[in-house]
Scaffold this motif. Structure first.
Motif, PDB file in Angstrom:
ATOM      1  N   SER A   4       0.809  -1.213   0.000  1.00  0.00           N
ATOM      2  CA  SER A   4       0.000   0.000   0.000  1.00  0.00           C
ATOM      3  C   SER A   4       0.844   1.267   0.000  1.00  0.00           C
ATOM      4  CB  SER A   4      -0.941   0.017   1.210  1.00  0.00           C
ATOM      5  OG  SER A   4      -0.184   0.172   2.388  1.00  0.00           O
ATOM      6  N   ALA A   5       2.150   1.151   0.362  1.00  0.00           N
ATOM      7  CA  ALA A   5       2.958   2.354   0.506  1.00  0.00           C
ATOM      8  C   ALA A   5       3.071   3.184  -0.774  1.00  0.00           C
ATOM      9  CB  ALA A   5       4.334   1.987   1.028  1.00  0.00           C
ATOM     10  N   PRO A   6       3.452   2.579  -1.916  1.00  0.00           N
ATOM     11  CA  PRO A   6       3.595   3.420  -3.101  1.00  0.00           C
ATOM     12  C   PRO A   6       2.250   3.898  -3.661  1.00  0.00           C
ATOM     13  CG  PRO A   6       4.111   1.118  -3.608  1.00  0.00           C
ATOM     14  CD  PRO A   6       3.811   1.185  -2.171  1.00  0.00           C
ATOM     15  N   SER A   7       1.219   3.085  -3.534  1.00  0.00           N
ATOM     16  CA  SER A   7      -0.043   3.433  -4.172  1.00  0.00           C
ATOM     17  C   SER A   7      -0.876   4.404  -3.338  1.00  0.00           C
ATOM     18  CB  SER A   7      -0.863   2.170  -4.444  1.00  0.00           C
ATOM     19  OG  SER A   7      -1.182   1.564  -3.220  1.00  0.00           O
ATOM     20  N   SER A   8      -0.451   4.651  -2.074  1.00  0.00           N
ATOM     21  CA  SER A   8      -1.294   5.461  -1.201  1.00  0.00           C
ATOM     22  C   SER A   8      -1.325   6.927  -1.627  1.00  0.00           C
ATOM     23  CB  SER A   8      -0.806   5.362   0.245  1.00  0.00           C
ATOM     24  OG  SER A   8       0.439   6.016   0.359  1.00  0.00           O
ATOM     25  N   ARG A   9      -0.343   7.330  -2.492  1.00  0.00           N
ATOM     26  CA  ARG A   9      -0.302   8.724  -2.918  1.00  0.00           C
ATOM     27  C   ARG A   9      -1.453   9.051  -3.848  1.00  0.00           C
ATOM     28  NH1 ARG A   9       5.596   9.821  -3.583  1.00  0.00           N
ATOM     29  NH2 ARG A   9       6.099  10.905  -1.675  1.00  0.00           N
ATOM     30  N   LEU A  10      -1.724   8.122  -4.709  1.00  0.00           N
ATOM     31  CA  LEU A  10      -2.721   8.387  -5.742  1.00  0.00           C
ATOM     32  C   LEU A  10      -4.109   8.643  -5.148  1.00  0.00           C
ATOM     33  CD1 LEU A  10      -2.712   8.519  -8.895  1.00  0.00           C
ATOM     34  CD2 LEU A  10      -3.779   6.262  -8.801  1.00  0.00           C
ATOM     35  N   PRO A  11      -4.582   7.762  -4.280  1.00  0.00           N
ATOM     36  CA  PRO A  11      -5.900   8.025  -3.697  1.00  0.00           C
ATOM     37  C   PRO A  11      -5.952   9.369  -2.989  1.00  0.00           C
ATOM     38  CG  PRO A  11      -5.200   5.803  -3.185  1.00  0.00           C
ATOM     39  CD  PRO A  11      -4.049   6.495  -3.855  1.00  0.00           C
ATOM     40  N   LEU A  12      -4.841   9.768  -2.340  1.00  0.00           N
ATOM     41  CA  LEU A  12      -4.826  11.034  -1.633  1.00  0.00           C
ATOM     42  C   LEU A  12      -5.004  12.196  -2.600  1.00  0.00           C
ATOM     43  CD1 LEU A  12      -4.478  11.770   1.354  1.00  0.00           C
ATOM     44  CD2 LEU A  12      -2.156  12.486   0.779  1.00  0.00           C
ATOM     45  N   THR A  13      -4.262  12.157  -3.722  1.00  0.00           N
ATOM     46  CA  THR A  13      -4.398  13.199  -4.733  1.00  0.00           C
ATOM     47  C   THR A  13      -5.813  13.193  -5.286  1.00  0.00           C
ATOM     48  OG1 THR A  13      -2.228  12.412  -5.350  1.00  0.00           O
ATOM     49  CG2 THR A  13      -3.137  14.231  -6.632  1.00  0.00           C
ATOM     50  N   ALA A  14      -6.299  12.000  -5.561  1.00  0.00           N
ATOM     51  CA  ALA A  14      -7.649  11.879  -6.100  1.00  0.00           C
ATOM     52  C   ALA A  14      -8.655  12.447  -5.115  1.00  0.00           C
ATOM     53  CB  ALA A  14      -7.963  10.417  -6.410  1.00  0.00           C
ATOM     54  N   TRP A  15      -8.402  12.184  -3.849  1.00  0.00           N
ATOM     55  CA  TRP A  15      -9.309  12.662  -2.815  1.00  0.00           C
ATOM     56  C   TRP A  15      -9.335  14.189  -2.787  1.00  0.00           C
ATOM     57  CZ3 TRP A  15      -8.871  15.515   1.716  1.00  0.00           C
ATOM     58  CH2 TRP A  15      -9.966  15.422   2.582  1.00  0.00           C
ATOM     59  N   TRP A  16      -8.129  14.793  -2.876  1.00  0.00           N
ATOM     60  CA  TRP A  16      -8.047  16.246  -2.912  1.00  0.00           C
ATOM     61  C   TRP A  16      -8.770  16.807  -4.123  1.00  0.00           C
ATOM     62  CZ3 TRP A  16      -7.119  20.039   0.208  1.00  0.00           C
ATOM     63  CH2 TRP A  16      -6.409  19.806   1.387  1.00  0.00           C
ATOM     64  N   LEU A  17      -8.583  16.141  -5.229  1.00  0.00           N
ATOM     65  CA  LEU A  17      -9.203  16.603  -6.475  1.00  0.00           C
ATOM     66  C   LEU A  17     -10.719  16.552  -6.335  1.00  0.00           C
ATOM     67  CD1 LEU A  17      -7.457  17.427  -8.892  1.00  0.00           C
ATOM     68  CD2 LEU A  17      -8.293  15.365 -10.050  1.00  0.00           C
ATOM     69  N   ALA A  18     -11.213  15.451  -5.799  1.00  0.00           N
ATOM     70  CA  ALA A  18     -12.649  15.290  -5.610  1.00  0.00           C
ATOM     71  C   ALA A  18     -13.190  16.366  -4.678  1.00  0.00           C
ATOM     72  CB  ALA A  18     -12.955  13.903  -5.050  1.00  0.00           C
ATOM     73  N   TRP A  19     -12.409  16.608  -3.620  1.00  0.00           N
ATOM     74  CA  TRP A  19     -12.838  17.625  -2.658  1.00  0.00           C
ATOM     75  C   TRP A  19     -12.908  18.989  -3.322  1.00  0.00           C
ATOM     76  CZ3 TRP A  19     -10.504  22.050  -0.645  1.00  0.00           C
ATOM     77  CH2 TRP A  19     -11.119  22.600   0.492  1.00  0.00           C
ATOM     78  N   LEU A  20     -11.875  19.289  -4.109  1.00  0.00           N
ATOM     79  CA  LEU A  20     -11.799  20.581  -4.783  1.00  0.00           C
ATOM     80  C   LEU A  20     -12.984  20.756  -5.726  1.00  0.00           C
ATOM     81  CD1 LEU A  20      -9.461  22.591  -4.347  1.00  0.00           C
ATOM     82  CD2 LEU A  20      -8.730  22.052  -6.674  1.00  0.00           C
ATOM     83  N   ILE A  21     -13.248  19.701  -6.485  1.00  0.00           N
ATOM     84  CA  ILE A  21     -14.351  19.774  -7.440  1.00  0.00           C
ATOM     85  C   ILE A  21     -15.663  19.991  -6.697  1.00  0.00           C
ATOM     86  CG2 ILE A  21     -15.715  18.408  -9.065  1.00  0.00           C
ATOM     87  CD1 ILE A  21     -13.036  17.190 -10.004  1.00  0.00           C
ATOM     88  N   LYS A  22     -15.841  19.244  -5.614  1.00  0.00           N
ATOM     89  CA  LYS A  22     -17.085  19.326  -4.858  1.00  0.00           C
ATOM     90  C   LYS A  22     -17.273  20.728  -4.269  1.00  0.00           C
ATOM     91  CE  LYS A  22     -19.271  17.400  -0.818  1.00  0.00           C
ATOM     92  NZ  LYS A  22     -18.848  16.978   0.497  1.00  0.00           N
ATOM     93  N   GLU A  23     -16.174  21.309  -3.784  1.00  0.00           N
ATOM     94  CA  GLU A  23     -16.279  22.600  -3.119  1.00  0.00           C
ATOM     95  C   GLU A  23     -16.334  23.768  -4.098  1.00  0.00           C
ATOM     96  OE1 GLU A  23     -16.310  23.173   0.501  1.00  0.00           O
ATOM     97  OE2 GLU A  23     -16.946  21.101   0.222  1.00  0.00           O
ATOM     98  N   ILE A  24     -15.559  23.670  -5.187  1.00  0.00           N
ATOM     99  CA  ILE A  24     -15.386  24.818  -6.087  1.00  0.00           C
ATOM    100  C   ILE A  24     -16.406  24.821  -7.221  1.00  0.00           C
ATOM    101  CG2 ILE A  24     -13.750  25.985  -7.623  1.00  0.00           C
ATOM    102  CD1 ILE A  24     -12.953  26.120  -4.688  1.00  0.00           C
ATOM    103  N   MET A  25     -16.762  23.594  -7.654  1.00  0.00           N
ATOM    104  CA  MET A  25     -17.627  23.455  -8.830  1.00  0.00           C
ATOM    105  C   MET A  25     -18.876  24.340  -8.790  1.00  0.00           C
ATOM    106  SD  MET A  25     -17.331  21.964 -11.605  1.00  0.00           S
ATOM    107  CE  MET A  25     -17.574  20.508 -12.567  1.00  0.00           C
ATOM    108  N   PRO A  26     -19.682  24.282  -7.729  1.00  0.00           N
ATOM    109  CA  PRO A  26     -20.914  25.068  -7.741  1.00  0.00           C
ATOM    110  C   PRO A  26     -20.634  26.551  -7.961  1.00  0.00           C
ATOM    111  CG  PRO A  26     -20.874  23.590  -5.845  1.00  0.00           C
ATOM    112  CD  PRO A  26     -19.526  23.523  -6.481  1.00  0.00           C
TER     113      PRO A  26
END
Ligand SMILES: Nc1ncnc2c1ncn2[C@@H]1O[C@H](COP(=O)(O)OP(=O)(O)OP(=O)(O)O)[C@@H](O)[C@H]1O
Ligand SMILES: [Mg+2]
Lengths: 273, 266
Positions: A4-26
């Protein structure tokens, strides 16, 4: 799980992206529609300023210091109004909720007064406190007080009697019941009251400053209208909205997430199970 | 009569409620007397509406009788107190407290220190099989788990007597049997005194040293039957047991008789 160590970065970035979209999109969509409407040039810009004009007015007001200083004045009034209103509403609410004689006495008075909008107190506020902060704070107190009191009383009425009974069979006396049962059990409704109180307070703040003051964001909006500076009106309006959003995201929601949502007493919505 | 005997003594309790249908008082309990000895497990059964919950609430001090009195260890009681722990049918766990904090609550009220509280709570949480769920809030527990937490909360407070009002009515049949086996084992090992209300005959026979039968409304004591089977008991051992079935049959007949001539003339 071991890899899980190397792959854990991607979900985190994805999570930030999702958060950004959710917050900024409207907001992005809102501004886009606004921009399109301005480009179509249907109305003169004094009636419908474009996002760019508003942005420029925002920068000007920010640089001159007018925006922050008037926001500061308004927020201080709001805080005072909120705390004074809550400081009266909370003890009175618990007294009315827990003591039937007080309830019978105060209930008709509260009922009569709560129908009167905060802004209706402006004439007396000016007579009593003169033009300025005192009058504005008084109007905010009158607006904040009733939603908090009303929701607190509802919260007390909604407490399940069996929870109080359970605490009694565990040895709780009156003081322990109030502290360990009534207070936490009323928290969801109290939060609703506080939210509504602040929202009502904001409305009265702006209205009150327009009429009963010579300072603050409400006065700035009023003032800008006198000079047909439409973009500055929008700056004032938007800053109120942004302050509210920050307050909600940084203070009210975290409190709710840490308490009522964690306890399962409140959810985001019914689709969210 | 039996004034000195027993840990719990319920003497001549009468209770009526206002009934809007008849526009006056309707009797719920008629001169009910029950004694529960130290370490005894007594069940009260009776048809629905005969006043079982009312009786238990009066013993807990949550309702006041019209006449009669309740004593615990020779002391008259009329208000709720930690000496009579109660497990409610609807669990009544505090939603804002974790399992651990729920179980610790009575100990907190007694002023017991944090470490000791945690220690006692841990023991009872383990006893009811909730180890691992200490930090969960009630809305994350299943019905059966909530019931266990409620039992642990009442027992951790070390009451003189544990009052239980149909605590297993809301869980599925298999969970119910498990909970019954656990309760009979725990109450035997902890030597808990229990007054247990149910309308399930098998449950009463399975759990109890004695079963008190109430008549249909208004509730009167019509039988008081000793269950002479070794405790703790297990369902798989009792299934073929002659005496178990005899008790069940006798109680069924008593209850059927109690239910038939309903005294509601209105
Ligand atoms: N607070 C109350 N006010 C008026 N009547 C009540 C009240 N509580 C109970 N009663 C009446 O008293 C009678 C006994 O009620 P109780 O709840 O004690 O019955 P029960 O034996 O526990 O029944 P069940 O097995 O269905 O739980 C019922 O007829 C009920 O309608
Ligand atoms: Mg009942």
């Amino acid at each position: 799980m071991t890899a899980s160590a190397p792959s854990s970065r991607l979900p985190l970035t994805a999570w930030w992206l999702a958060w950004l979209i959710k917050e900024i999109m409207p907001f992005a969509v809102g501004v886009l529609i606004w921009q399109v409407l301005s480009v179509l040039d249907i109305w003169p810009s004094v009636l419908f300023p474009s996002p760019f004009q508003v942005f420029r007015a925002f920068v000007t007001d920010l640089e001159s210091g007018v925006l922050l200083s008037s926001l500061g004045v308004s927020l201080i009034s709001l805080c005072w109004g909120f705390f004074v209103g809550a400081a009266i509403a909370l003890p009175l609410g618990y007294l009315m909720g827990l003591h039937s004689v007080s309830r019978d006495f105060f209930d008709p008075l509260v009922n009569l007064l709560q129908a009167i909008p905060g802004l209706a107190w402006i004439p007396f506020a000016i007579l009593w406190f003169g033009l300025g902060k005192g009058a504005v704070i008084f109007i905010i107190v009158m607006s904040v007080f009733f939603p908090i009191l009303h929701n607190l009383l509802t919260g007390i009425r909604l407490i399940q009697p069996v929870l109080i009974e359970a605490s009694q069979t565990l040895g709780a006396g009156r003081a322990a019941i109030i502290r360990h049962i009534i207070f936490p059990a009323t928290l969801p409704n109290l939060m609703t009251g506080i939210r509504l109180g602040i929202a009502f307070g904001f409305r009265s703040l702006v209205g009150g400053e327009m009429i009963a003051s010579t300072d603050g964001i409400g006065y700035q909006i009023f003032n800008a209208q006198q000079y047909f500076q439409s973009a500055r009106i929008v700056v004032g309006m938007l800053s109120i909205g942004i302050v509210w959003l920050l307050l909600d995201r940084l203070l009210l929601r975290p409190i709710e997430q840490r308490t009522t949502m964690r306890w399962g007493l409140l959810r985001e919505g019914i689709d969210n199970t | 009569m039996n004034t000195a005997a027993g840990l719990l003594s319920v003497r001549n309790i009468c209770k009526s409620h206002f009934d809007p249908n008849i526009g006056g008082q309707a009797e719920a309990l008629q001169a009910v007397s029950i004694t529960v000895d130290h370490h005894e497990f007594v069940s009260v059964i009776g048809p629905s509406g005969c006043g079982k919950s009312t009786l238990l609430r009066i013993v807990a001090g949550l309702d006041q009788p019209n006449s009669g009195e309740i004593s615990v260890a020779g002391q008259r009681v009329s208000r709720p107190g930690a000496d009579r722990g109660m497990v409610f049918q609807e669990y009544a766990l505090f939603p804002w407290k974790t399992t651990q904090a729920n179980v610790e609550f009575g100990l907190l009220l007694k002023g017991i220190k944090k470490e000791e509280r945690a220690e006692i709570a841990r023991r009872f949480i383990e006893l009811v099989g909730l180890k691992g769920s200490e930090q969960k809030y009630p809305h994350h527990l299943s019905g059966g788990m909530r019931q266990r937490a409620a039992v642990a909360r009442a027992m951790a407070n070390n009451p003189k007597i544990l009052l239980m009002d149909e605590p297993f009515a809301a869980v599925d049949a298999m969970t119910r049997q498990r909970l019954q086996e656990e309760l009979t084992a725990i109450s035997a090992s902890e030597r808990t005194t229990v007054l247990f209300v149910t309308h399930a005959i098998e449950e009463a026979v399975f759990l109890s040293d004695r079963v008190v039968v109430l008549s249909g409304r208004p509730g009167r004591v019509i039988a008081d039957m000793k269950i002479e089977l070794d405790r703790p008991r297990r369902w798989d051992e009792l299934a073929g047991e002659r005496r178990f079935n005899d008790y069940r049959e006798q109680l069924t007949r008593l209850l059927y008789g109690a239910n038939a001539p309903v005294e509601m003339s209105s």
